[in-house]
Enzyme design. Structure first.
Site, short mmCIF file in Angstrom:
data_model
loop_
_atom_site.label_atom_id
_atom_site.label_comp_id
_atom_site.label_asym_id
_atom_site.label_seq_id
_atom_site.Cartn_x
_atom_site.Cartn_y
_atom_site.Cartn_z
N GLY A 279 18.86 42.52 40.74
CA GLY A 279 18.90 43.39 39.55
C GLY A 279 19.12 42.50 38.33
N ASP A 280 18.59 42.90 37.16
CA ASP A 280 18.72 42.01 35.99
C ASP A 280 20.08 42.15 35.30
OD1 ASP A 280 18.54 44.42 34.72
OD2 ASP A 280 16.78 43.95 33.51
N ASP A 281 21.00 42.87 35.94
CA ASP A 281 22.31 43.11 35.34
C ASP A 281 23.25 41.91 35.45
OD1 ASP A 281 22.03 43.79 38.12
OD2 ASP A 281 24.15 44.35 38.09
N TYR B 35 24.59 31.03 46.21
CA TYR B 35 23.47 31.28 47.15
C TYR B 35 23.00 29.98 47.81
CZ TYR B 35 22.65 35.75 44.67
OH TYR B 35 22.76 37.00 44.12
N ILE C 2 23.37 53.91 37.50
CA ILE C 2 23.82 53.75 38.90
C ILE C 2 24.29 52.32 39.09
CG2 ILE C 2 23.22 54.27 41.31
CD1 ILE C 2 20.31 54.78 40.12
N ALA D 152 26.70 45.52 48.96
CA ALA D 152 26.28 46.79 49.58
C ALA D 152 27.44 47.56 50.20
CB ALA D 152 25.19 46.53 50.62
N ASP E 94 71.30 47.06 36.71
CA ASP E 94 70.50 46.61 37.85
C ASP E 94 71.44 46.09 38.94
OD1 ASP E 94 68.46 45.70 39.47
OD2 ASP E 94 68.03 43.93 38.25
N GLN F 3 28.46 36.51 37.31
CA GLN F 3 27.46 35.96 38.24
C GLN F 3 26.44 35.06 37.53
OE1 GLN F 3 25.88 38.49 41.33
NE2 GLN F 3 27.18 40.14 40.61
C1 SPV Z 1 63.11 42.83 39.10
O1 SPV Z 1 62.09 42.96 38.42
O2 SPV Z 1 63.96 43.72 39.20
C2 SPV Z 1 63.36 41.59 39.84
C3 SPV Z 1 62.80 40.32 39.33
O3 SPV Z 1 64.05 41.62 40.81
S1 SPV Z 1 64.04 39.57 38.40
O4 SPV Z 1 64.45 40.48 37.35
O5 SPV Z 1 63.48 38.33 37.88
O6 SPV Z 1 65.16 39.28 39.28
MG MG Z 2 65.16 43.37 41.02
#
Ligand code: SPV
Ligand code: MG
Length: 433
Positions: free
Chosen positions: A91-93, A76, A126, A11, A205, A99
């Site tokens: 409800g019968d869903d 339950y 709904i 709910a 990176d 579930q």
């Molecule tokens: C990235 O997704 O940039 C991370 C995770 O730092 S890893 O590449 O595994 O270092």
């Molecule tokens: Mg990273």
């Protein structure tokens, strides 16, 4: 004496379907609602927007309802054995959903004291899922998105996060759905990866993409999605700079930041000791955590410490000492990383950490140890699993293949089978027409 009728509900967003069930139930006797707690709803992969007390107040004030009690589990069993109702109304869903097993259990328990399950025809138009889908189309507030990660950690067996490096991949995380054994599966949120965000900008990176550029990507993702996002802040830079990063992330509605305990020129962890990488001292890194925690304004934002001891072959003891020191410094979660295919060292770390700390969320990034399933991680005591680079790694080979095909064939005809149909791309984003 009036018959007793049990109705189990979440709910969250009360709608005509609920009223229909409660009305039918009240025609049979006095209605006791077993209101699912957040934990119980979590067992059904549901995270209510409203907390238990707010949902309880609404139900208690309905004329069809005599009493509202907590149902602490998706099953339950406990409440039915306690109340021994004459009827359960639903409800019968639920017959073909996750579930179904609880329905079988209800039927079995009710038969032991001659009670009956009454199923009310379910109105396809709904239901809570549909209303929630409609709501997400309207978007989400910055605060609701940010707060959602903590709610998910609290209520889900495990939180599943997938990398997004632009708005389109964000939409995949938002909308991808699968059903397995009656369970509806979806991702809970996004990972802004330094690796894939840098790579998609054509940069290495090494923290060369600045925070402003990273935030631009996230803003684009946030414009078209509603799920929470965890930000990869690499080393977090200098403590004095990290302070500003925390503020900026919080302001746009990011839920958590992960910083790794390395120093100097950052290199991707998956290189391990193949490149020069230096781990920060416990003191310095703990200081950075404390500065970040002090800078944060909301209580919902999370700072997660990423331990690089296993990556840099500094050993399990070093990883554990650091984890406990970072918890002491105030982090909201620990990410343990490994670049081994064999998950043994991750399993060992999680076991040993959990022996001493049952509550701090643990995060894993199983790029290398990819044989372990999310269910297995959940059983180990892991809270968040991040699939950190898969969207970009899936996209790039397809694009390269098509580019080469056009060159080789001097036309695009041969590349067509590897491309999405024009009709499909035109219809992919609503509003394109
Ligand atoms: C990235 O997704 O940039 C991370 C995770 O730092 S890893 O590449 O595994 O270092
Ligand atoms: Mg990273």
């Amino acid at each position: 004496m009036a018959k007793k009728v049990y109705v189990s509900l979440i709910a969250d967003l009360l709608h005509a379907g609920h009223i229909n069930v409660l009305k039918k139930a009240s025609e049979l006797g006095e209605v006791v609602v077993g209101l699912l707690t957040e934990d119980a709803a979590g067992e059904l992969n549901d995270v209510p927007y409203l907390d238990f007390n707010n949902r309880k107040i609404v139900l208690e004030n309905l004329s069809f309802v005599s009493e509202v009690i907590a149902q602490n589990e998706a099953s339950y069993k406990k409440n039915l054995e306690l109340l021994k109702p004459d009827f359960v109304v639903h409800g019968d869903d639920w017959i073909n959903t996750n579930q179904a097993k609880y329905r079988d259990e209800v039927i079995q328990i009710l038969s032991s004291f001659d009670a009956k399950l009454i199923e009310v025809a379910y109105d396809e138009d709904i239901n809570s899922l549909k209303i929630k889908e409609e709501m997400t189309k309207l978007g989400i507030t910055t605060h609701a998105r940010q707060a959602r990660l903590r709610k998910l950690i609290k209520s889900q067996k495990i939180v599943k996060i997938l990398e997004a490096h632009n708005a389109l991949s964000g939409l995949i995380v938002e909308n991808a759905k699968e059903t397995k054994d009656g369970e509806q599966l979806c991702f809970d949120g996004m990972w802004s990866s330094s690796l894939t965000d840098s790579t998609s900008k054509g940069k290495p990176d090494i923290e060369a993409v600045d925070t402003t550029a990273r935030l631009t990507t996230i803003n684009e993702i946030f414009e078209v999605t509603t799920k929470p996002l965890i930000y990869d802040a690499d080393t977090g830079g200098k403590a004095e700079h990290f302070e500003f990063t925390v503020r900026s992330l919080e302001r746009i509605g990011v839920s958590a930041v992960i910083i790794e305990d390395k120093t100097g020129l950052k290199k991707n962890s998956l290189f391990g000791n193949d490149v020069e990488q230096t781990q920060d001292t416990v003191e310095n890194f703990s200081h950075k955590i404390k500065v970040g925690k002090q800078a944060q304004i909301t209580s919902d934002f999370m700072i997660i410490a990423r331990i690089e001891s296993l990556i840099l072959e500094a050993g399990m003891d070093d990883a554990l000492v650091r984890a406990f020191a970072y918890v002491e410094a105030g982090v909201d979660g620990i990410m343990i990383h490994s670049r081994l295919k064999d998950p043994s060292e991750i399993i060992e770390f999680v076991q040993k950490f959990r022996e001493q700390n049952k509550s701090i969320p643990i995060v894993v990034v199983p790029t290398s140890f990819n044989s372990v399933t999310t269910d297995e991680f959940a059983k180990m005591g892991v809270n968040i699993v991040i699939y950190a680079n898969h969207m970009l790694r899936a996209a790039y080979p397809g694009m390269m293949q098509v580019a080469k095909s056009i060159l080789k064939n001097k036309r695009s005809l041969e590349a067509e089978p590897n491309c999405m149909k024009i009709k499909d791309i035109l219809e992919l984003i609503p509003g394109t027409k």
